[in-house]
Design a protein around this motif. Structure first.
Motif, PDB file in Angstrom:
ATOM      1  N   LEU A   1       0.834  -1.205   0.000  1.00 61.40           N
ATOM      2  CA  LEU A   1       0.000   0.000   0.000  1.00 61.40           C
ATOM      3  C   LEU A   1       0.872   1.259   0.000  1.00 61.40           C
ATOM      4  N   GLY A   2       1.868   1.281   0.874  1.00 67.27           N
ATOM      5  CA  GLY A   2       2.761   2.435   0.981  1.00 67.27           C
ATOM      6  C   GLY A   2       3.517   2.713  -0.306  1.00 67.27           C
ATOM      7  N   ASP A   3       4.034   1.661  -0.937  1.00 64.89           N
ATOM      8  CA  ASP A   3       4.753   1.831  -2.198  1.00 64.89           C
ATOM      9  C   ASP A   3       3.835   2.386  -3.281  1.00 64.89           C
ATOM     10  N   LEU A   4       2.626   1.844  -3.354  1.00 70.85           N
ATOM     11  CA  LEU A   4       1.672   2.294  -4.366  1.00 70.85           C
ATOM     12  C   LEU A   4       1.272   3.758  -4.143  1.00 70.85           C
ATOM     13  N   ILE A   5       1.055   4.124  -2.889  1.00 69.75           N
ATOM     14  CA  ILE A   5       0.700   5.512  -2.564  1.00 69.75           C
ATOM     15  C   ILE A   5       1.847   6.457  -2.935  1.00 69.75           C
ATOM     16  N   LYS A   6       3.040   6.157  -2.453  1.00 68.34           N
ATOM     17  CA  LYS A   6       4.176   7.048  -2.692  1.00 68.34           C
ATOM     18  C   LYS A   6       4.463   7.191  -4.183  1.00 68.34           C
TER      19      LYS A   6
ATOM     20  N   VAL B   1      -4.395 -13.463  -2.259  1.00 68.60           N
ATOM     21  CA  VAL B   1      -4.889 -12.098  -2.440  1.00 68.60           C
ATOM     22  C   VAL B   1      -5.971 -12.112  -3.514  1.00 68.60           C
ATOM     23  N   GLN B   2      -7.183 -11.769  -3.123  1.00 65.11           N
ATOM     24  CA  GLN B   2      -8.319 -11.793  -4.038  1.00 65.11           C
ATOM     25  C   GLN B   2      -8.662 -10.418  -4.598  1.00 65.11           C
ATOM     26  N   GLY B   3      -8.084  -9.370  -4.032  1.00 67.53           N
ATOM     27  CA  GLY B   3      -8.345  -8.017  -4.501  1.00 67.53           C
ATOM     28  C   GLY B   3      -8.602  -7.080  -3.342  1.00 67.53           C
ATOM     29  N   HIS B   4      -9.146  -5.918  -3.662  1.00 67.74           N
ATOM     30  CA  HIS B   4      -9.443  -4.931  -2.627  1.00 67.74           C
ATOM     31  C   HIS B   4     -10.673  -4.144  -3.021  1.00 67.74           C
ATOM     32  N   GLY B   5     -11.262  -3.491  -2.022  1.00 69.58           N
ATOM     33  CA  GLY B   5     -12.397  -2.610  -2.270  1.00 69.58           C
ATOM     34  C   GLY B   5     -11.905  -1.252  -2.731  1.00 69.58           C
ATOM     35  N   GLU B   6     -12.804  -0.314  -2.773  1.00 70.97           N
ATOM     36  CA  GLU B   6     -12.444   1.048  -3.164  1.00 70.97           C
ATOM     37  C   GLU B   6     -11.838   1.794  -1.978  1.00 70.97           C
ATOM     38  N   LEU B   7     -10.886   2.655  -2.265  1.00 70.50           N
ATOM     39  CA  LEU B   7     -10.313   3.540  -1.249  1.00 70.50           C
ATOM     40  C   LEU B   7     -11.294   4.693  -1.072  1.00 70.50           C
ATOM     41  N   ASN B   8     -11.937   4.740   0.084  1.00 67.94           N
ATOM     42  CA  ASN B   8     -12.965   5.742   0.359  1.00 67.94           C
ATOM     43  C   ASN B   8     -12.556   6.639   1.514  1.00 67.94           C
TER      44      ASN B   8
ATOM     45  N   ASN C   1      -7.563   6.172  -8.121  1.00 63.54           N
ATOM     46  CA  ASN C   1      -7.572   5.647  -9.486  1.00 63.54           C
ATOM     47  C   ASN C   1      -6.421   4.683  -9.730  1.00 63.54           C
ATOM     48  N   GLU C   2      -5.255   4.991  -9.184  1.00 60.22           N
ATOM     49  CA  GLU C   2      -4.106   4.090  -9.330  1.00 60.22           C
ATOM     50  C   GLU C   2      -4.360   2.751  -8.629  1.00 60.22           C
ATOM     51  N   PHE C   3      -5.001   2.789  -7.457  1.00 60.76           N
ATOM     52  CA  PHE C   3      -5.324   1.546  -6.757  1.00 60.76           C
ATOM     53  C   PHE C   3      -6.183   0.645  -7.631  1.00 60.76           C
ATOM     54  N   SER C   4      -7.095   1.226  -8.387  1.00 62.45           N
ATOM     55  CA  SER C   4      -7.976   0.442  -9.251  1.00 62.45           C
ATOM     56  C   SER C   4      -7.198  -0.316 -10.322  1.00 62.45           C
ATOM     57  N   LYS C   5      -6.030   0.177 -10.690  1.00 62.27           N
ATOM     58  CA  LYS C   5      -5.200  -0.483 -11.702  1.00 62.27           C
ATOM     59  C   LYS C   5      -4.440  -1.681 -11.148  1.00 62.27           C
ATOM     60  N   TYR C   6      -4.372  -1.796  -9.821  1.00 63.40           N
ATOM     61  CA  TYR C   6      -3.593  -2.857  -9.180  1.00 63.40           C
ATOM     62  C   TYR C   6      -4.458  -3.611  -8.170  1.00 63.40           C
ATOM     63  N   PRO C   7      -5.381  -4.449  -8.645  1.00 66.24           N
ATOM     64  CA  PRO C   7      -6.304  -5.133  -7.729  1.00 66.24           C
ATOM     65  C   PRO C   7      -5.612  -6.041  -6.710  1.00 66.24           C
ATOM     66  N   LYS C   8      -4.419  -6.519  -7.032  1.00 69.19           N
ATOM     67  CA  LYS C   8      -3.686  -7.360  -6.075  1.00 69.19           C
ATOM     68  C   LYS C   8      -2.546  -6.604  -5.420  1.00 69.19           C
ATOM     69  N   LEU C   9      -2.491  -5.283  -5.647  1.00 65.21           N
ATOM     70  CA  LEU C   9      -1.504  -4.402  -5.009  1.00 65.21           C
ATOM     71  C   LEU C   9      -0.059  -4.826  -5.260  1.00 65.21           C
ATOM     72  N   ASN C  10       0.197  -5.480  -6.381  1.00 68.46           N
ATOM     73  CA  ASN C  10       1.530  -5.998  -6.725  1.00 68.46           C
ATOM     74  C   ASN C  10       1.998  -7.101  -5.774  1.00 68.46           C
ATOM     75  N   LEU C  11       1.068  -7.701  -5.020  1.00 64.47           N
ATOM     76  CA  LEU C  11       1.419  -8.829  -4.148  1.00 64.47           C
ATOM     77  C   LEU C  11       1.274 -10.129  -4.945  1.00 64.47           C
TER      78      LEU C  11
END
Length: 190
Positions: A14-19, A154-161, A139-149
């Motif tokens: 998560l941190g890598d994707l955010i940064k 890992v089945q995916g993630h919900g929306e960042l709200n 929007n970037e999170f939506s491109k990486y449903p498995k967060l590069n794991l």
């Protein structure tokens, strides 16, 4: 098999994707903006502590509050449904009758953003920067449903709200704070 993906691995992803997302967003506009990203909760429960842990350590905003923080929010375990009842509602399996060794695990994370208040003008201000970052990162999170794991669990993630955006005082500084959440879906079979 118990969960092989650790909480630390998820927070690091998560941190890598955010940064990387925030850096990419600003670099496309020619700015060198690098937020500080904490992959664990470093503040106590009280908002308004010292702002030192929230200040960027590099880039154009070095020394100003610009931080994303990731913390654990919750943990749920759900059994797979074994069908529907007469009303069409899902009926959860029971331990003795249906896949007693299977669970879906939902790890919930709080993701907060802190940006030093800058009232600026109608176009350029900290609140607009905050919203731009939130939209870009979401929007970037939506491109990486498995967060590069790399794990079949890992089945995916919900929306960042973000449900709350407000201004708080940290020492002498006013800071825009956005409080967000994200669910990560994992499959566990043991």
């Amino acid at each position: 098999m118990a969960l092989e993906v650790t909480d630390s691995q998820i927070k690091n992803a998560l941190g890598d994707l955010i940064k990387n997302s925030v850096v990419a967003m600003y670099s496309s506009a020619g700015a060198n903006i690098v937020p500080r990203v904490h992959r664990r909760w470093v503040l106590s429960h009280n908002i308004g502590e010292s702002s030192a842990l929230l200040k960027a350590l590099e880039g154009d905003y070095r020394g100003k509050v610009h931080c994303w923080m990731i913390g654990t929010e919750g943990y749920k375990r759900i059994r797979p449904s074994r069908g529907t009842d007469t009303l069409g509602l899902a009926v959860n399996g029971t331990l003795k009758q249906h896949q007693p060794d299977v669970r879906y695990v939902i790890k919930q994370y709080k993701i907060w953003v802190y940006i030093q208040l800058d009232t600026g003008n109608d176009e350029i201000n900290s609140e607009n920067r905050l919203m731009s970052e939130i939209e870009y990162v979401s929007n970037e999170f939506s491109k990486y449903p498995k967060l590069n794991l790399v794990s079949e669990q890992v089945q995916g993630h919900g929306e960042l709200n973000f449900t709350s955006i407000d201004t708080y005082k940290f020492g002498e500084l006013q800071v825009n704070v956005a409080k967000g959440t994200l669910d990560i879906y994992l499959f566990e079979q043991f």
